[in-house]
Every structure is written in structure tokens, then in C-alpha cells.
Design a protein around this motif. Structure first.
Motif, mmCIF file in Angstrom:
data_model
loop_
_atom_site.group_PDB
_atom_site.id
_atom_site.type_symbol
_atom_site.label_atom_id
_atom_site.label_comp_id
_atom_site.label_asym_id
_atom_site.label_seq_id
_atom_site.Cartn_x
_atom_site.Cartn_y
_atom_site.Cartn_z
ATOM 1 N N ILE A 157 0.855 -1.179 0.000
ATOM 2 C CA ILE A 157 0.000 0.000 0.000
ATOM 3 C C ILE A 157 0.894 1.232 0.000
ATOM 4 O O ILE A 157 1.761 1.373 0.868
ATOM 5 N N PRO A 158 0.703 2.138 -0.971
ATOM 6 C CA PRO A 158 1.546 3.339 -1.011
ATOM 7 C C PRO A 158 1.177 4.325 0.099
ATOM 8 O O PRO A 158 0.011 4.494 0.432
ATOM 9 N N LEU A 159 2.193 4.918 0.680
ATOM 10 C CA LEU A 159 2.014 5.945 1.707
ATOM 11 C C LEU A 159 2.857 7.143 1.329
ATOM 12 O O LEU A 159 4.040 7.007 1.035
ATOM 13 N N SER A 160 2.261 8.298 1.328
ATOM 14 C CA SER A 160 2.991 9.515 1.016
ATOM 15 C C SER A 160 3.168 10.308 2.309
ATOM 16 O O SER A 160 2.198 10.643 2.986
ATOM 17 N N ILE A 161 4.426 10.565 2.651
ATOM 18 C CA ILE A 161 4.716 11.357 3.847
ATOM 19 C C ILE A 161 5.132 12.749 3.380
ATOM 20 O O ILE A 161 6.158 12.910 2.725
ATOM 21 N N PRO A 162 4.330 13.769 3.722
ATOM 22 C CA PRO A 162 4.634 15.124 3.261
ATOM 23 C C PRO A 162 5.819 15.727 4.015
ATOM 24 O O PRO A 162 6.170 15.301 5.110
ATOM 25 N N GLN A 163 6.433 16.736 3.403
ATOM 26 C CA GLN A 163 7.568 17.431 3.995
ATOM 27 C C GLN A 163 7.215 18.015 5.366
ATOM 28 O O GLN A 163 8.046 18.057 6.261
ATOM 29 N N GLU A 164 5.960 18.430 5.536
ATOM 30 C CA GLU A 164 5.518 19.011 6.799
ATOM 31 C C GLU A 164 5.632 18.029 7.961
ATOM 32 O O GLU A 164 5.624 18.406 9.129
ATOM 33 N N ALA A 165 5.735 16.756 7.658
ATOM 34 C CA ALA A 165 5.821 15.737 8.708
ATOM 35 C C ALA A 165 7.140 15.823 9.472
ATOM 36 O O ALA A 165 7.275 15.229 10.532
ATOM 37 N N LEU A 166 8.118 16.564 8.944
ATOM 38 C CA LEU A 166 9.395 16.707 9.635
ATOM 39 C C LEU A 166 9.228 17.347 11.004
ATOM 40 O O LEU A 166 10.027 17.116 11.908
ATOM 41 N N THR A 167 8.175 18.144 11.162
ATOM 42 C CA THR A 167 7.962 18.798 12.450
ATOM 43 C C THR A 167 7.302 17.856 13.454
ATOM 44 O O THR A 167 7.255 18.140 14.634
ATOM 45 N N ASN A 168 6.781 16.741 12.997
ATOM 46 C CA ASN A 168 6.144 15.745 13.865
ATOM 47 C C ASN A 168 6.917 14.433 13.748
ATOM 48 O O ASN A 168 7.603 14.181 12.763
ATOM 49 N N VAL A 169 6.804 13.608 14.727
ATOM 50 C CA VAL A 169 7.467 12.309 14.687
ATOM 51 C C VAL A 169 6.553 11.320 13.984
ATOM 52 O O VAL A 169 5.403 11.152 14.358
ATOM 53 N N VAL A 170 7.076 10.689 12.944
ATOM 54 C CA VAL A 170 6.321 9.700 12.185
ATOM 55 C C VAL A 170 7.073 8.384 12.281
ATOM 56 O O VAL A 170 8.263 8.320 11.993
ATOM 57 N N ARG A 171 6.378 7.355 12.698
ATOM 58 C CA ARG A 171 7.013 6.051 12.827
ATOM 59 C C ARG A 171 6.265 5.060 11.949
ATOM 60 O O ARG A 171 5.071 4.876 12.104
ATOM 61 N N LEU A 172 6.978 4.445 11.023
ATOM 62 C CA LEU A 172 6.393 3.409 10.186
ATOM 63 C C LEU A 172 7.014 2.081 10.584
ATOM 64 O O LEU A 172 8.227 1.944 10.657
ATOM 65 N N VAL A 173 6.167 1.122 10.826
ATOM 66 C CA VAL A 173 6.643 -0.190 11.225
ATOM 67 C C VAL A 173 6.410 -1.153 10.081
ATOM 68 O O VAL A 173 5.362 -1.142 9.449
#
Length: 192
Positions: free
Chosen positions: A166-182
Motif C-alpha cells: 500500500i503506497p504511503l505519502s509522507i509530506p515534507q511538513e511531517a518533519l515537524t512531527n514524529v512519524v514512525r512506520l513499522v
């Protein structure tokens, strides 16, 4: 997971320097922690009773009705994970074979009442055991690799079926938040 590897490190080093007991240092510290627990919560019980304490069952006995005692038992269960069940009696039998000069408890049979004895090898070990029982072991720190902005693909797999990405797009704005992909993996150049 809890980190139970460091509480007795110094004592194990001291015990390991004595004769041929390198492999028994951990056994000594863990059995003595269990016997210290027993003396705190049920001092009139035999050494084998530690096994029942480590089972996690709150039996309707007077010492276990005390909340402070119950907390000591719960913390000891973390530290003595390897000594639960039948392993406790086996550990006691091995402990009895250790020369008394290295032990902090007098014990001749597994069903004896343990008696604390003075020792010249790390004489302050009783304080170590008491302090250890006062606090839960710390959690292990987990290192997590964070996903960078870009296109990612999560692989979903159910037993007996082929996997689906499944494709997931992580936007540049996510740099300000912690995103964890498992369990995700990136694909080629689309990860930037």
C-alpha cells in the motif's frame, strides 16, 4: 521490555573474581534477591516458598494482603524471571553447593528457613538487594528509525495470502512531527 541486566553487575564482577564461580555469580545474586524478598514478606516460610511468590498469584495469605509486600513481589518477578517455577528449586540446589564464604544466606536444604549471614565478599550486598526490590527495572530504550518525507510502501501480509503493498505519502511538513512506520520499506528513487 525491562532492562534487568544491570542491577547486579558490580556484585557479579566481584563474585566472578572468586575461584571458579564465574558462571555462578548470576545464580548467587538472583537466589539471594529471592531469599531477601522472602525475608521481607514471609520470613517464617521455607526457601522453596519463593517459587509461589514469583508465580504472580495473590494467595489469600496475610503477608500478601499488604500492598507494600505485593509491590515488592511484583518488582522481584521482573528481576527473577529466569528463576520462576521449577527453576527456583533447581537454583536453590545449585546455590547450596556454592561455598558459604561466597553466600549471603545459610541454607543446607531447599526447604530450610534461610538465615542471612555476614560475608566478606561484597559485604553490602544486603543493601543492594533491598534497594533493588524498592524499584522496578527501567524499560529498555528502543532505537527507532524514522521515516523521511517521500513515497513509502507498507507491505501487508495475512497468513496464507500473498502480500499487498500500500503506497504511503509522507509530506515534507511531517518533519515537524514524529512519524514512525513499522514494517515498511521504501522503493527506489521515490524516497527523498
Amino acid at each position: 521490555m525491562r532492562n534487568i541486566s544491570k542491577w547486579d553487575k558490580k556484585l557479579c564482577q566481584v563474585l566472578s573474581e572468586e575461584d571458579d564461580f564465574k558462571e555462578n555469580a548470576k545464580l548467587i545474586t538472583e537466589v539471594e534477591l529471592g531469599l531477601t524478598l522472602l525475608q521481607k514478606v514471609a520470613p517464617k516460610e521455607p526457601a522453596t516458598a519463593v517459587s509461589a511468590l514469583l508465580s504472580g498469584h495473590r494467595f489469600p495469605l496475610e503477608p500478601l494482603k499488604n500492598e507494600e509486600n505485593w509491590q515488592l513481589i511484583q518488582r522481584a518477578r521482573f528481576y527473577l524471571l529466569r528463576r520462576k517455577g521449577r527453576e527456583w528449586e533447581h537454583s536453590l540446589k545449585e546455590y547450596i553447593k556454592v561455598p558459604e564464604r561466597l553466600r549471603g544466606f545459610q541454607l543446607n536444604q531447599v526447604d530450610d528457613l534461610p538465615k542471612q549471614i555476614p560475608t566478606s565478599v561484597y559485604s553490602q550486598r544486603d543493601k543492594l538487594y533491598e534497594e533493588t526490590l524498592k524499584k522496578s527495572p527501567p524499560h529498555n530504550k528502543e532505537k527507532v528509525k524514522l521515516a523521511k518525507p517521500g513515497m513509502w510502501y507498507a507491505e501487508i501480509k495475512r497468513e496464507g495470502e500473498s502480500s499487498v503493498e500500500i503506497p504511503l505519502s509522507i509530506p515534507q511538513e511531517a518533519l515537524t512531527n514524529v512519524v514512525r512506520l513499522v514494517s515498511c520499506k521504501s522503493r527506489g528513487a521515490s524516497q527523498t
